[in-house]
Scaffold this motif. Structure first.
Motif, PDB file in Angstrom:
ATOM      1  N   SER A 155       0.832  -1.208   0.000  1.00 13.29           N
ATOM      2  CA  SER A 155       0.000   0.000   0.000  1.00 13.29           C
ATOM      3  C   SER A 155       0.870   1.262   0.000  1.00 13.29           C
ATOM      4  CB  SER A 155      -0.940  -0.008   1.196  1.00 13.29           C
ATOM      5  OG  SER A 155      -0.176  -0.019   2.380  1.00 13.29           O
ATOM      6  N   THR A 156       1.982   1.206   0.721  1.00 11.63           N
ATOM      7  CA  THR A 156       2.864   2.375   0.712  1.00 11.63           C
ATOM      8  C   THR A 156       3.402   2.610  -0.690  1.00 11.63           C
ATOM      9  OG1 THR A 156       3.694   1.278   2.677  1.00 11.63           O
ATOM     10  CG2 THR A 156       4.600   3.455   2.172  1.00 11.63           C
ATOM     11  N   LEU A 157       3.778   1.510  -1.336  1.00  8.59           N
ATOM     12  CA  LEU A 157       4.323   1.625  -2.689  1.00  8.59           C
ATOM     13  C   LEU A 157       3.315   2.239  -3.640  1.00  8.59           C
ATOM     14  CD1 LEU A 157       6.364  -1.608  -3.399  1.00  8.59           C
ATOM     15  CD2 LEU A 157       7.127   0.754  -3.520  1.00  8.59           C
ATOM     16  N   SER A 158       2.089   1.723  -3.594  1.00  9.04           N
ATOM     17  CA  SER A 158       1.114   2.234  -4.551  1.00  9.04           C
ATOM     18  C   SER A 158       0.752   3.669  -4.221  1.00  9.04           C
ATOM     19  CB  SER A 158      -0.130   1.347  -4.576  1.00  9.04           C
ATOM     20  OG  SER A 158      -0.810   1.462  -3.372  1.00  9.04           O
ATOM     21  N   PHE A 159       0.845   4.019  -2.910  1.00 10.58           N
ATOM     22  CA  PHE A 159       0.591   5.400  -2.529  1.00 10.58           C
ATOM     23  C   PHE A 159       1.666   6.309  -3.126  1.00 10.58           C
ATOM     24  CE2 PHE A 159       1.351   8.867   0.558  1.00 10.58           C
ATOM     25  CZ  PHE A 159       0.159   9.543   0.381  1.00 10.58           C
ATOM     26  N   LEU A 160       2.937   5.887  -2.993  1.00  7.30           N
ATOM     27  CA  LEU A 160       4.045   6.652  -3.569  1.00  7.30           C
ATOM     28  C   LEU A 160       3.882   6.745  -5.075  1.00  7.30           C
ATOM     29  CD1 LEU A 160       7.169   5.324  -1.664  1.00  7.30           C
ATOM     30  CD2 LEU A 160       6.140   7.597  -1.552  1.00  7.30           C
ATOM     31  N   ASP A 161       3.439   5.627  -5.636  1.00  6.89           N
ATOM     32  CA  ASP A 161       3.299   5.563  -7.080  1.00  6.89           C
ATOM     33  C   ASP A 161       2.329   6.618  -7.577  1.00  6.89           C
ATOM     34  OD1 ASP A 161       4.041   4.326  -9.413  1.00  6.89           O
ATOM     35  OD2 ASP A 161       2.182   3.186  -9.494  1.00  6.89           O
ATOM     36  N   ARG A 162       1.249   6.807  -6.810  1.00  5.75           N
ATOM     37  CA  ARG A 162       0.247   7.772  -7.231  1.00  5.75           C
ATOM     38  C   ARG A 162       0.786   9.193  -7.125  1.00  5.75           C
ATOM     39  NH1 ARG A 162      -4.573   6.598  -3.822  1.00  5.75           N
ATOM     40  NH2 ARG A 162      -3.667   4.527  -3.849  1.00  5.75           N
ATOM     41  N   SER A 183       2.244   0.601 -10.792  1.00  8.33           N
ATOM     42  CA  SER A 183       0.885   0.065 -10.822  1.00  8.33           C
ATOM     43  C   SER A 183       0.694  -0.840 -12.026  1.00  8.33           C
ATOM     44  CB  SER A 183      -0.138   1.192 -10.830  1.00  8.33           C
ATOM     45  OG  SER A 183      -0.042   1.904 -12.019  1.00  8.33           O
ATOM     46  N   ARG A 184       1.428  -0.508 -13.110  1.00  9.65           N
ATOM     47  CA  ARG A 184       1.314  -1.365 -14.273  1.00  9.65           C
ATOM     48  C   ARG A 184       1.889  -2.745 -13.954  1.00  9.65           C
ATOM     49  NH1 ARG A 184       2.692   2.349 -18.171  1.00  9.65           N
ATOM     50  NH2 ARG A 184       4.860   1.698 -18.226  1.00  9.65           N
ATOM     51  N   ARG A 185       3.006  -2.716 -13.219  1.00  6.79           N
ATOM     52  CA  ARG A 185       3.615  -3.976 -12.854  1.00  6.79           C
ATOM     53  C   ARG A 185       2.690  -4.776 -11.954  1.00  6.79           C
ATOM     54  NH1 ARG A 185       9.291  -4.694  -9.929  1.00  6.79           N
ATOM     55  NH2 ARG A 185       7.847  -4.633  -8.205  1.00  6.79           N
ATOM     56  N   GLN A 186       1.999  -4.024 -11.073  1.00 14.24           N
ATOM     57  CA  GLN A 186       1.110  -4.725 -10.161  1.00 14.24           C
ATOM     58  C   GLN A 186      -0.063  -5.345 -10.920  1.00 14.24           C
ATOM     59  OE1 GLN A 186      -0.129  -2.349  -6.873  1.00 14.24           O
ATOM     60  NE2 GLN A 186      -1.454  -3.962  -6.074  1.00 14.24           N
ATOM     61  N   ARG A 187      -0.559  -4.588 -11.915  1.00 16.18           N
ATOM     62  CA  ARG A 187      -1.666  -5.149 -12.709  1.00 16.18           C
ATOM     63  C   ARG A 187      -1.226  -6.419 -13.427  1.00 16.18           C
ATOM     64  NH1 ARG A 187      -3.059   0.044 -13.974  1.00 16.18           N
ATOM     65  NH2 ARG A 187      -2.015   0.006 -15.980  1.00 16.18           N
ATOM     66  N   GLU A 242      -1.189  -9.183 -10.954  1.00 16.30           N
ATOM     67  CA  GLU A 242      -2.547  -9.667 -10.641  1.00 16.30           C
ATOM     68  C   GLU A 242      -3.078 -10.556 -11.758  1.00 16.30           C
ATOM     69  OE1 GLU A 242      -4.779  -6.154  -9.876  1.00 16.30           O
ATOM     70  OE2 GLU A 242      -3.890  -5.908  -7.878  1.00 16.30           O
ATOM     71  N   ARG A 243      -2.763 -10.148 -12.980  1.00 15.34           N
ATOM     72  CA  ARG A 243      -3.244 -10.912 -14.125  1.00 15.34           C
ATOM     73  C   ARG A 243      -2.614 -12.304 -14.127  1.00 15.34           C
ATOM     74  NH1 ARG A 243      -1.495 -11.266 -19.271  1.00 15.34           N
ATOM     75  NH2 ARG A 243      -3.078 -12.025 -20.697  1.00 15.34           N
ATOM     76  N   ARG A 244      -1.295 -12.315 -13.846  1.00 14.83           N
ATOM     77  CA  ARG A 244      -0.565 -13.583 -13.783  1.00 14.83           C
ATOM     78  C   ARG A 244      -1.197 -14.502 -12.735  1.00 14.83           C
ATOM     79  NH1 ARG A 244       1.613 -16.489 -17.068  1.00 14.83           N
ATOM     80  NH2 ARG A 244       0.909 -18.216 -15.838  1.00 14.83           N
ATOM     81  N   ALA A 245      -1.553 -13.926 -11.573  1.00 16.78           N
ATOM     82  CA  ALA A 245      -2.133 -14.718 -10.492  1.00 16.78           C
ATOM     83  C   ALA A 245      -3.497 -15.271 -10.912  1.00 16.78           C
ATOM     84  CB  ALA A 245      -2.285 -13.856  -9.240  1.00 16.78           C
ATOM     85  N   ARG A 246      -4.272 -14.438 -11.627  1.00 19.05           N
ATOM     86  CA  ARG A 246      -5.601 -14.896 -12.071  1.00 19.05           C
ATOM     87  C   ARG A 246      -5.443 -16.050 -13.060  1.00 19.05           C
ATOM     88  NH1 ARG A 246      -8.712 -13.465 -16.321  1.00 19.05           N
ATOM     89  NH2 ARG A 246      -7.338 -11.758 -16.930  1.00 19.05           N
ATOM     90  N   ILE A 247      -4.468 -15.926 -13.973  1.00 20.79           N
ATOM     91  CA  ILE A 247      -4.272 -16.985 -14.964  1.00 20.79           C
ATOM     92  C   ILE A 247      -3.875 -18.285 -14.282  1.00 20.79           C
ATOM     93  CG2 ILE A 247      -2.749 -17.700 -16.856  1.00 20.79           C
ATOM     94  CD1 ILE A 247      -2.848 -14.819 -17.843  1.00 20.79           C
ATOM     95  N   ASP A 248      -2.976 -18.182 -13.282  1.00 18.88           N
ATOM     96  CA  ASP A 248      -2.580 -19.388 -12.536  1.00 18.88           C
ATOM     97  C   ASP A 248      -3.795 -20.028 -11.866  1.00 18.88           C
ATOM     98  OD1 ASP A 248       0.025 -19.365 -13.208  1.00 18.88           O
ATOM     99  OD2 ASP A 248       0.739 -18.357 -11.392  1.00 18.88           O
ATOM    100  N   ARG A 249      -4.633 -19.154 -11.263  1.00 17.01           N
ATOM    101  CA  ARG A 249      -5.813 -19.651 -10.568  1.00 17.01           C
ATOM    102  C   ARG A 249      -6.713 -20.402 -11.553  1.00 17.01           C
ATOM    103  NH1 ARG A 249      -6.557 -14.720  -7.997  1.00 17.01           N
ATOM    104  NH2 ARG A 249      -8.277 -14.202  -9.371  1.00 17.01           N
ATOM    105  N   GLU A 250      -6.919 -19.788 -12.705  1.00 21.15           N
ATOM    106  CA  GLU A 250      -7.836 -20.401 -13.676  1.00 21.15           C
ATOM    107  C   GLU A 250      -7.269 -21.690 -14.257  1.00 21.15           C
ATOM    108  OE1 GLU A 250     -10.087 -16.279 -14.988  1.00 21.15           O
ATOM    109  OE2 GLU A 250      -8.595 -17.139 -16.336  1.00 21.15           O
ATOM    110  N   ASP A 251      -5.942 -21.692 -14.472  1.00 24.40           N
ATOM    111  CA  ASP A 251      -5.333 -22.927 -14.986  1.00 24.40           C
ATOM    112  C   ASP A 251      -5.441 -24.043 -13.964  1.00 24.40           C
ATOM    113  OD1 ASP A 251      -4.734 -21.896 -17.423  1.00 24.40           O
ATOM    114  OD2 ASP A 251      -2.676 -21.335 -16.931  1.00 24.40           O
TER     115      ASP A 251
END
Lengths: 496, 366
Positions: free
Chosen positions: B4-11, B20-24, B27-36
């Motif tokens: 949260s501190t990082l994303s706050f600084l990022d903003r 934030s792009r890296r975080q997105r 998140e996408r990678r995690a969703r793909i793993d979950r779905e696989d």
């Protein structure tokens, strides 16, 4: 309609009964479930079953009702012609003979009307316009812009372009109308198949030798999406009518000049033909590349109908091909050439600090041009001549005279130069610092550069895709830059 | 520094955004793993096997630690429950898994029908695309494709809210030498084995006969060609046994390329390899089961051959003609007689016998 009628009726009565007895308890869900069950039972193949039965019924009706007297005889004649034009022995020689004939008639026949048009439009109308403008007191800059710029460029394009196209297109359309062209596609398909293209690309390529814009329109006969885009993108590698004069002139004065006079004609002709053949090789190579990379996902199908032969309807053919192809292409070229004429006049006449803009542009492009074995004048000419390849050489000559003050050609700044003397041209170009390398690379660059704006616009209209239009415009340009660069470096390294 | 501190600084950062792009992307990678993982567990359960942590790690290419963390997260999210150390799908988990499977198979169907990608490319492309499609998009896609029930490998496509039905086939090796079977499914994983099946020209719907096996090899015949495969490859072919009478009447025919110039034959079937626009084009030309074809001309290049089809001369390439099966020696005399009278075949050779369950017959003509 046996299958579905029977099948459908059985199924629906059964289900009705079930739904009715179930009475009040029927819910939308039940209906959906029934539909889903029926979909599974009917299966995926029923469309084809339906089609097979439609054809079977239609064939039965036709068999009872239709007789075709005389059909068998005509069919036998067609087959006899086919056996000759597609035979292993006669197929290719006949094809080469016919197309050589078409090209010969075009070149031989276009010369005279081309000279007439040029002497009329440039020799008679042009001075008349100038004196008329002077008589009514039009300011010099305006008459320069409109008459020296817009009118002269347009007249030039018309006189170079119109006669060959007015001969080539009707001849081609006659062959098409007779039914011979599908047989050419049939004969050549094997070679095109290996490079991932369609046999009918032979026809659009042939048309491209007349005019690339017309060649792109001709890709409409290719009904497979992938192969059609391939044919559009590679059409530019067919050396068009606007580029033949450049090739012939440069080959004559630079390559023909290397050998004794009695050999010069033959050697320069061979040089031009090898550039055209190189273009065909690029067509196959780039088709192969595109079909395996960028266009892998496009749908590809093949079917080629060999229609019955018909006696060509000569008058109708000539009229429609003049209207559809010749006038269409000419009109587009004029629309694009007129503003180019204005631009050429402006860059040669608008001055900054006593120097025409063209001088700054040439000096800016020169280092880059020399790297490619060309020069700044050629690059600038290709930029302003995007609308029409026909005006490249006149623009080059005009700019060279403007920059070097070379004598021998008497014309004003921004006035496209016309001369029939190769010796004069050679001396002007020599004054501009041209070498054999410049000549060779100009021939290569003339083959490998972006298509003219008429063609680009036509590709956009035909493909409806900005992406493929961009590929068609930039891919040959990139190839031209790479090829000329490599040739120039190797040439200088070897030290010819 | 925590997330949260990082994303706050990022903003706060005017030129920021990459964090934030890296975080997105993460998140996408995690969703793909979950779905696989959901897909893998569903498939394993459907095969009647026990999904394991090691299996998930192997299928997704994760370390055991990563897989354990993934399964833990999925349990927290309510997608899985743990029963005696075995991950089991919850109702929500099952629905998500079915959505992914539906997306995968519909996309493969789309690639097969409406694009020119080669058969061996479908699976990989669908693997990537299955994570990008919403249920609403799938409904649109299904409608556009005419609500297909099976993917091109013969796997059933689950309906939007229904359960997945098995393809109902048994492994090829289960057939005896005198039994015929119809291919219902070709397993498309692993890709390298599937590529071999494609190279052999196998596709769902083909009839398999004379299956014999040794410990090293499985031999069988389809479409008049003998195939010899390693048992591990043959294990990816699934068939349903054909009833005796249907097996006897089914006409296999021979490829159109085998028909000599000038001889006529009757089309038996178009192979499944002709699909999408190409298949529709041939059907539009009237090249259907029951149509009489005669090879007339061969190109001097040797490849396209022109065929007389319903009064028109149409050139087809060998790669297409190879997939069109026509009646063999035995059917030819009958075809000539029928062709003369311009009447269609009274019964198409490919039509199942009247006793077959679908009850599709031609008798209502009269």
């Amino acid at each position: 309609m046996s299958v579905l009628a029977t099948d459908g009726r059985q199924l629906s009565t059964g289900d009705e009964r079930r739904l009715v007895t179930d009475g009040p308890r029927v819910t939308p869900d039940d209906i959906l479930q029934t539909a889903a069950r029926l979909r599974r039972e009917v299966g995926q193949g029923f469309h084809e079953q339906l089609m097979a039965d439609m054809y079977a019924d239609a064939a039965q009706l036709a068999g009872r009702a239709v007789t075709q007297p005389g059909e068998a005889q005509r069919f036998d004649l067609d087959r006899a012609i086919d056996r000759i034009v597609t035979s292993r022995l006669w197929g290719f020689p006949l094809m080469i003979l016919l197309f050589t004939l078409v090209f010969w008639i075009t070149i031989a026949g276009a010369n005279i009307p081309s000279q007439w048009l040029s002497s009329l439009l440039i020799g008679v109308v042009y001075p008349w316009l100038n004196s008329a403008a002077a008589a009514i007191g039009v300011p010099g800059w305006l008459s320069g812009l409109l008459i020296d710029g817009v009118y002269l460029a347009t007249a030039w394009v018309v006189s170079v372009m119109l006669p060959p196209m007015a001969i080539f297109f009707p001849l081609f359309t006659l062959l098409e109308d007779f039914g011979y062209l599908p047989r050419v596609a049939f004969n050549l398909d094997n070679a095109f198949r290996k490079s991932g293209a369609h046999g009918k690309q032979a026809l659009s390529m042939m048309m491209g030798f007349g005019c690339n814009a017309a060649g792109v329109v001709a890709t409409r006969v290719i009904d497979s999406p992938r192969e059609r885009i391939i044919a559009m993108i590679t059409n530019n590698f067919a050396l068009c009518n606007g580029r033949w004069p450049t090739q012939i002139l440069i080959a004559t004065i630079f390559i023909g000049g290397l050998v004794p006079a009695w050999l010069a004609g033959f050697v320069s002709a061979a040089a031009v033909v090898s550039i055209a053949v190189l273009g065909v090789a690029f067509t196959f190579g780039v088709s192969w590349f595109l079909s395996r990379t960028m266009l892998r996902g496009e749908v590809s199908t093949f079917s080629l109908e060999l229609p019955p032969y018909r006696p060509p309807r000569i008058r109708q053919t000539i009229v429609t091909s003049l209207i559809d192809r010749t006038i269409y292409v000419l009109w587009r070229a004029v629309v694009f050439a007129a503003p180019a004429g204005a631009v050429i006049w402006l860059i040669a006449n608008v001055t900054i600090a006593g120097q025409p803009i063209a001088v700054y542009l040439v000096n800016f492009l020169n280092p880059f041009g020399l790297l490619l074995g060309l020069n700044g004048v050629i690059l600038l000419a290709y930029v302003v001549a995007i609308p029409a390849n026909e005006i490249v050489i006149p623009t080059v000559l005009m700019l060279t005279v403007l920059l070097t003050g070379a004598s021998g050609i008497d014309s004003g700044a921004g006035v496209l130069v016309q001369t029939n003397s190769n010796a004069t041209i050679l001396s002007v170009l020599g004054a501009g610092g041209w070498t054999l390398l410049t000549g060779v690379n100009l021939m290569l660059f003339s083959l490998l550069h972006n298509p003219c704006s008429t063609t680009i616009y036509t590709i956009y209209k035909e493909s409806g895709s900005k992406k493929w239009t961009a590929v068609a415009a930039l891919l040959p340009l990139a190839m031209g830059l790479i090829v000329t660069f490599v040739v120039a470096q190797v040439w200088r390294l070897v030290g010819i | 520094m925590d997330e949260s501190t990082l994303s706050f600084l990022d903003r706060l950062r005017p030129l920021g955004g990459w964090l934030s792009r890296r975080q997105r992307a993460r998140e996408r990678r995690a969703r793909i793993d979950r779905e696989d993982a959901l897909k893998y567990i569903h498939k394993t359960e459907a095969k009647g096997r026990r999904p394991t942590l090691e299996g998930v790690a192997g299928a997704l290419g994760l370390t055991l630690d990563e897989a354990a963390r993934l399964l833990g997260n999925m349990q927290t999210a309510g997608l899985l429950v743990d029963s005696d150390g075995t991950p089991r799908l919850t109702a929500i988990g099952r629905d998500s898994a079915l959505h992914i499977i539906r997306a995968h198979r519909l996309w493969e169907r789309y690639l097969a029908e409406e694009t020119g990608f080669a058969e061996e490319d479908w699976h990989g492309r669908a693997e990537a695309r299955e994570h990008e499609l919403t249920p609403a998009e799938l409904d649109t896609l299904a409608a556009r494709l005419g609500y297909p029930t099976h993917d091109p490998h013969g796997d059933p496509i689950p309906p939007p809210d229904g359960a997945l039905e098995p393809h109902g086939g048994t492994p090829l090796a289960g057939l005896t030498a005198d039994q015929a079977g119809r291919i219902v499914h070709l397993e498309d994983e692993p890709a390298i084995l599937y590529a071999q099946l494609v190279a052999e020209g196998l596709s769902p719907g083909q009839i398999v006969r004379n299956v014999t096996r040794t410990p090293e090899r499985v031999h069988f015949w389809t479409n008049g060609d003998e195939h010899v495969l390693a048992p591990i490859v043959a294990a990816n072919i699934f068939v349903t046994p054909l009833p005796g009478d249907e097996a006897a009447t089914a006409v296999v025919g021979r490829p159109l390329t085998d028909l000599p110039l000038g001889e006529s034959a009757c089309v038996v079937a178009l192979a499944a390899g002709l699909r999408g626009q190409e298949r529709r084009r041939l059907l539009d030309l009237g090249l259907l089961p029951g149509t009489v074809v005669t090879p007339e001309l061969r190109s001097p290049g040797g490849d396209p051959t022109a065929y007389l089809i319903r009064g028109a001369t149409i050139a087809l390439r060998a790669e297409q003609a190879r997939q069109i099966r026509v009646t063999g020696e035995e059917g030819r005399r009958g075809v000539r007689e029928r062709g003369k009278a311009f009447t269609p075949a009274p019964q198409h050779p490919f039509t199942p016998a009247p006793s077959s369950p679908s009850g599709v017959t031609n008798d209502a003509d009269n």
